[in-house]
Design an enzyme around this catalytic site. Structure first.
Site, PDB file in Angstrom:
ATOM      1  N   ASN A  19       0.797  -1.236   0.000  1.00  0.00           N
ATOM      2  CA  ASN A  19       0.000   0.000   0.000  1.00  0.00           C
ATOM      3  C   ASN A  19       0.831   1.288   0.000  1.00  0.00           C
ATOM      4  O   ASN A  19       0.363   2.314  -0.469  1.00  0.00           O
ATOM      5  CB  ASN A  19      -0.998  -0.011   1.163  1.00  0.00           C
ATOM      6  CG  ASN A  19      -0.326  -0.150   2.497  1.00  0.00           C
ATOM      7  OD1 ASN A  19       0.834  -0.547   2.594  1.00  0.00           O
ATOM      8  ND2 ASN A  19      -1.041   0.173   3.552  1.00  0.00           N
ATOM      9  N   LYS A  32      12.651  -6.647   0.868  1.00  0.00           N
ATOM     10  CA  LYS A  32      11.787  -7.371  -0.060  1.00  0.00           C
ATOM     11  C   LYS A  32      10.448  -6.650  -0.134  1.00  0.00           C
ATOM     12  O   LYS A  32       9.670  -6.648   0.818  1.00  0.00           O
ATOM     13  CB  LYS A  32      11.542  -8.814   0.394  1.00  0.00           C
ATOM     14  CG  LYS A  32      10.842  -9.622  -0.689  1.00  0.00           C
ATOM     15  CD  LYS A  32      10.255 -10.914  -0.168  1.00  0.00           C
ATOM     16  CE  LYS A  32       8.920 -10.732   0.500  1.00  0.00           C
ATOM     17  NZ  LYS A  32       7.875 -10.127  -0.356  1.00  0.00           N
ATOM     18  N   GLY A  65       2.808  -5.582   7.216  1.00  0.00           N
ATOM     19  CA  GLY A  65       1.850  -6.415   6.493  1.00  0.00           C
ATOM     20  C   GLY A  65       0.721  -6.848   7.396  1.00  0.00           C
ATOM     21  O   GLY A  65       0.415  -6.186   8.392  1.00  0.00           O
ATOM     22  N   THR A 122       0.488 -12.954   8.579  1.00  0.00           N
ATOM     23  CA  THR A 122       1.882 -13.043   8.120  1.00  0.00           C
ATOM     24  C   THR A 122       2.831 -12.591   9.228  1.00  0.00           C
ATOM     25  O   THR A 122       3.891 -13.188   9.427  1.00  0.00           O
ATOM     26  CB  THR A 122       2.108 -12.205   6.843  1.00  0.00           C
ATOM     27  OG1 THR A 122       1.096 -12.528   5.892  1.00  0.00           O
ATOM     28  CG2 THR A 122       3.461 -12.481   6.230  1.00  0.00           C
ATOM     29  N   GLU A 175       4.708  -4.145  11.953  1.00  0.00           N
ATOM     30  CA  GLU A 175       3.679  -3.115  11.726  1.00  0.00           C
ATOM     31  C   GLU A 175       2.526  -3.810  11.028  1.00  0.00           C
ATOM     32  O   GLU A 175       2.581  -4.077   9.832  1.00  0.00           O
ATOM     33  CB  GLU A 175       4.248  -2.003  10.825  1.00  0.00           C
ATOM     34  CG  GLU A 175       5.291  -1.130  11.489  1.00  0.00           C
ATOM     35  CD  GLU A 175       4.738  -0.295  12.633  1.00  0.00           C
ATOM     36  OE1 GLU A 175       3.503  -0.196  12.780  1.00  0.00           O
ATOM     37  OE2 GLU A 175       5.555   0.247  13.391  1.00  0.00           O
ATOM     38  N   CYS A 214      -3.324   0.936   6.857  1.00  0.00           N
ATOM     39  CA  CYS A 214      -3.392   0.125   8.061  1.00  0.00           C
ATOM     40  C   CYS A 214      -4.025   0.857   9.234  1.00  0.00           C
ATOM     41  O   CYS A 214      -4.727   0.261  10.040  1.00  0.00           O
ATOM     42  CB  CYS A 214      -1.995  -0.320   8.434  1.00  0.00           C
ATOM     43  SG  CYS A 214      -0.852   1.062   8.472  1.00  0.00           S
ATOM     44  N   GLU A 227       7.998   2.526  14.410  1.00  0.00           N
ATOM     45  CA  GLU A 227       8.758   3.143  13.331  1.00  0.00           C
ATOM     46  C   GLU A 227       8.677   4.646  13.549  1.00  0.00           C
ATOM     47  O   GLU A 227       7.783   5.145  14.230  1.00  0.00           O
ATOM     48  CB  GLU A 227       8.158   2.753  11.968  1.00  0.00           C
ATOM     49  CG  GLU A 227       8.286   1.255  11.754  1.00  0.00           C
ATOM     50  CD  GLU A 227       8.124   0.801  10.321  1.00  0.00           C
ATOM     51  OE1 GLU A 227       7.094   1.066   9.707  1.00  0.00           O
ATOM     52  OE2 GLU A 227       9.072   0.138   9.828  1.00  0.00           O
TER      53      GLU A 227
HETATM   54  N1  LIG Z   1       1.012  -1.162  10.521  1.00  0.00           N
HETATM   55  C1  LIG Z   1       1.488  -0.721   9.384  1.00  0.00           C
HETATM   56  O1  LIG Z   1       2.356   0.122   9.370  1.00  0.00           O
HETATM   57  C2  LIG Z   1       0.948  -1.258   8.073  1.00  0.00           C
HETATM   58  C3  LIG Z   1       1.207  -0.547   6.912  1.00  0.00           C
HETATM   59  C4  LIG Z   1       0.720  -1.046   5.712  1.00  0.00           C
HETATM   60  C5  LIG Z   1       0.004  -2.223   5.686  1.00  0.00           C
HETATM   61  N2  LIG Z   1      -0.257  -2.888   6.817  1.00  0.00           N
HETATM   62  C6  LIG Z   1      -1.044  -4.112   6.788  1.00  0.00           C
HETATM   63  O2  LIG Z   1      -0.649  -4.927   5.694  1.00  0.00           O
HETATM   64  C7  LIG Z   1      -1.734  -5.660   5.199  1.00  0.00           C
HETATM   65  C8  LIG Z   1      -1.824  -5.525   3.700  1.00  0.00           C
HETATM   66  O3  LIG Z   1      -0.586  -5.766   3.081  1.00  0.00           O
HETATM   67  P1  LIG Z   1      -0.229  -7.130   2.357  1.00  0.00           P
HETATM   68  O4  LIG Z   1      -1.458  -7.718   1.760  1.00  0.00           O
HETATM   69  O5  LIG Z   1       0.926  -6.864   1.492  1.00  0.00           O
HETATM   70  O6  LIG Z   1       0.203  -8.041   3.622  1.00  0.00           O
HETATM   71  P2  LIG Z   1       0.807  -9.514   3.619  1.00  0.00           P
HETATM   72  O7  LIG Z   1       0.957  -9.878   5.035  1.00  0.00           O
HETATM   73  O8  LIG Z   1       0.041 -10.398   2.727  1.00  0.00           O
HETATM   74  O9  LIG Z   1       2.239  -9.369   2.938  1.00  0.00           O
HETATM   75  C9  LIG Z   1       3.212  -8.476   3.434  1.00  0.00           C
HETATM   76  C10 LIG Z   1       4.583  -8.912   2.963  1.00  0.00           C
HETATM   77  O10 LIG Z   1       4.934 -10.147   3.552  1.00  0.00           O
HETATM   78  C11 LIG Z   1       5.397 -11.052   2.562  1.00  0.00           C
HETATM   79  N3  LIG Z   1       5.089 -12.409   3.023  1.00  0.00           N
HETATM   80  C12 LIG Z   1       3.917 -13.080   2.918  1.00  0.00           C
HETATM   81  N4  LIG Z   1       4.025 -14.286   3.500  1.00  0.00           N
HETATM   82  C13 LIG Z   1       5.287 -14.398   3.985  1.00  0.00           C
HETATM   83  C14 LIG Z   1       6.001 -15.406   4.690  1.00  0.00           C
HETATM   84  N5  LIG Z   1       5.433 -16.557   5.019  1.00  0.00           N
HETATM   85  N6  LIG Z   1       7.276 -15.161   5.032  1.00  0.00           N
HETATM   86  C15 LIG Z   1       7.859 -13.984   4.726  1.00  0.00           C
HETATM   87  N7  LIG Z   1       7.251 -12.998   4.059  1.00  0.00           N
HETATM   88  C16 LIG Z   1       5.965 -13.186   3.685  1.00  0.00           C
HETATM   89  C17 LIG Z   1       4.651 -10.611   1.323  1.00  0.00           C
HETATM   90  O11 LIG Z   1       5.300 -11.086   0.158  1.00  0.00           O
HETATM   91  C18 LIG Z   1       4.715  -9.110   1.466  1.00  0.00           C
HETATM   92  O12 LIG Z   1       5.959  -8.604   1.055  1.00  0.00           O
HETATM   93  C19 LIG Z   1      -2.940  -5.129   5.910  1.00  0.00           C
HETATM   94  O13 LIG Z   1      -3.323  -6.010   6.946  1.00  0.00           O
HETATM   95  C20 LIG Z   1      -2.467  -3.833   6.516  1.00  0.00           C
HETATM   96  O14 LIG Z   1      -3.185  -3.416   7.628  1.00  0.00           O
HETATM   97  C21 LIG Z   1       0.231  -2.417   8.017  1.00  0.00           C
END
Ligand SMILES: NC(=O)c1ccc[n+]([C@@H]2O[C@H](COP(=O)([O-])OP(=O)(O)OC[C@H]3O[C@@H](n4cnc5c(N)ncnc54)[C@H](O)[C@@H]3O)[C@@H](O)[C@H]2O)c1
Length: 503
Positions: free
Chosen positions: A181, A204, A256, A260, A278, A312, A477
């Site tokens: 995002n 990554k 993420g 995850t 985060e 998020c 952060e």
């Molecule tokens: N708190 C924050 O600062 C913040 C900011 C942005 C997004 N988010 C959260 O992120 C989510 C949306 O983002 P998304 O769909 O990319 O999240 P996601 O958890 O699907 O993926 C995030 C990252 O993790 C990697 N990943 C996935 N599985 C993994 C594994 N088993 N081992 C290592 N890496 C792995 C993905 O390739 C990606 O780079 C939402 O829940 C949102 O709230 C949080």
């Protein structure tokens, strides 16, 4: 402007001319052909070509480029490059590191438009927002450049002239794993404090948005960073888990989803590596009847519709005190209808495209489900929950939708709304609108969330720590405190007398 961009590219001899790979910057006409993996100062094509994946342009659904996920060999090469850079970088003074980081910030400023356009093409958010993301990335690098020279230890006097001192030392090779995002901003928010503290990084990005993190890596290199200081490996969960398990990686910083995040923590625990997490949210925004209604409505829009709602910290549960609910709803619907939706590269657009088709379908299914569960759908993106009973069970009120969907809920008393606001496993952010100064601080004291806003929402100045309570994460952060998450203390005891031996 194509010529200007080309000229800008020519003035940057060290960088791969990304703009040259781009035929014309308008939605639907961009092709990116340069490799997106980057380590040891170079872009690399993957050795495992068979695993190529399509990367789409959200605004059109066209294929934008191909992702070449990194396997074990490539992850090793990137980590090796980072280790080698760490050797030089960690020995430099904070002032020396700061000079390079400030130069990187200048380069970002000069390439603001190009980076923002690439972010739009890959992520789908409006160009207006993308520019602000690039600015936030630059400010973060400037801020930590400023802190780099302030890192210091303590001197502690002990009996008999002996003393101890502490050294604040870097951790080593840090891994950053990002969400889709805020692709460029996340890469900067993670790399800036890491580098300021003397670490190197392998980053990554999300496989959905691989394009701009590598631009940041090139910018650090162009600014004079040692080769391998910030490396970018592309891929999904396999590449991510190779990074988390790598024996030469000292720390994992992840942005993420909650599921995850749990896996990341589990993997990091195998090597007893510290993590920054985060994660997601389902944050509440409390609007009391004594609020300045105009500002409360603005706050609710900012809390829900930035980045097409894919934020998020969004305040997606908007609790409005019963007396002002009709007025609030009328105004918020009016202003939402007026949001300019369209081609994200147009100046007039305020809301662009969701990140991809499956995500769009997921968001729409939340709206359908809310209808079935009895919500009034005021607009596709504003749900009004009708009875208290609904509120506790409705999926749209419980789960993170991560799209432009605001749930409006009514409440009567402060006590009641606090109980309902905190009734979630997450705790990233929360907001309160009121003119009563006592109420504002009292409410904030009771909100279980890492970032609380009084009479505003979703502002993220880089000087201020950002992060979650409960399942929304660990660590912070931004702000000064993040230095502690990217460094460790070494304590040194110095004996000035004889050893007082018990044997
Ligand atoms: N708190 C924050 O600062 C913040 C900011 C942005 C997004 N988010 C959260 O992120 C989510 C949306 O983002 P998304 O769909 O990319 O999240 P996601 O958890 O699907 O993926 C995030 C990252 O993790 C990697 N990943 C996935 N599985 C993994 C594994 N088993 N081992 C290592 N890496 C792995 C993905 O390739 C990606 O780079 C939402 O829940 C949102 O709230 C949080």
């Amino acid at each position: 402007s194509m010529l200007q961009r080309l000229a800008a590219t020519l003035r940057r001899p060290a960088a791969v001319p990304l703009a040259a790979a781009v035929r014309c910057i308008s939605s639907g006409s961009v092709d990116i052909t340069v490799p997106l993996n980057y380590w040891a100062g170079k872009r690399w094509t993957s050795k495992e070509k068979c695993n190529k994946e399509n990367v789409y342009e959200p605004a059109t659904g066209r294929v934008l480029c191909h992702l070449e996920p990194c396997g074990a060999v490539e992850v090793d090469e990137a980590v090796e490059a980072a280790k080698s850079a760490f050797g030089h970088w960690s020995k430099m003074s904070g002032m020396e590191r700061a000079r390079i980081m400030i130069e990187a910030a200048h380069i970002i400023e000069s390439r603001r438009e190009e980076i923002a356009e690439m972010e739009v093409v890959n992520n789908g958010k409006s160009i207006t927002e993308a520019r602000l993301d690039v600015d936030s990335a630059r400010l973060c690098i400037e801020y930590y450049a400023g802190l780099a020279s302030t890192l210091a230890g303590q001197h502690v006097q002990l009996p008999g002239g002996s003393f101890a001192y502490t050294r604040r030392e870097p951790l080593g090779v840090c891994v950053g794993i990002g969400a889709w995002n805020y692709p460029f901003q996340i890469a900067a928010w993670k790399s800036a404090p890491a580098l300021a503290c003397g670490n190197s990084m392998v980053f990554k990005p999300s496989p959905v948005t691989p394009v701009t993190a590598v631009m940041l890596a090139e910018i650090y290199a162009e600014a004079g960073a040692p080769e391998g200081l910030l490396n970018v490996v592309q891929g999904g969960q396999e590449t991510g888990s190779l990074l988390c398990h790598h024996p030469d990686v000292a720390k994992v910083s992840f942005t993420g989803s909650v599921p995850t995040g749990k896996k990341i923590m589990e993997m990091a625990s195998k090597g007893v590596k510290p993590v920054t997490l985060e994660l997601g949210g389902k944050s509440p925004l409390l609007i009391f009847q004594d609020s300045d209604l105009e500002n409360a409505v603005r706050g609710a829009l900012m809390a829900n519709f930035l980045s097409q709602g894919q934020v998020c910290s969004n305040g997606t549960r908007v609790f409005v005190q019963k007396n002002i609910l009709p007025e609030f709803v009328e105004e918020v619907v009016k202003r939402t209808r007026a949001i300019e939706i369209g081609d994200p590269l147009l100046e007039s657009t305020r809301m662009g495209a969701l990140v991809n088709q499956p995500h769009l379908e997921k968001v729409l299914s939340f709206v359908d489900q809310a209808k079935k569960e009895g919500a009034t759908v005021l607009l596709p993106c504003i749900l009004l929950a009708n009875t208290i009973n609904d509120l506790n069970t409705m999926t749209c009120v419980k789960e993170e939708i991560f799209g432009p969907v605001m749930s409006v809920l009514s409440f009567e008393t402060e006590e009641e709304v606090l109980q309902r606001a905190n009734n979630t496993t997450m705790g990233l952010a929360a907001g309160v609108f009121t003119r009563d100064v006592m109420r504002a601080h009292r409410v904030v004291e009771h909100l279980k969330a890492g970032s609380c806003f009084i009479n505003n929402y979703n502002i993220t100045p880089v000087e201020v720590p950002f992060g979650g309570f409960k399942m929304s994460g660990i660590g912070r952060e931004n702000g000064q405190v993040t230095v502690e998450h990217y460094s460790q203390l070494k304590t040194v005891f110095v004996e000035m007398g004889d050893v007082d031996c018990l044997f």
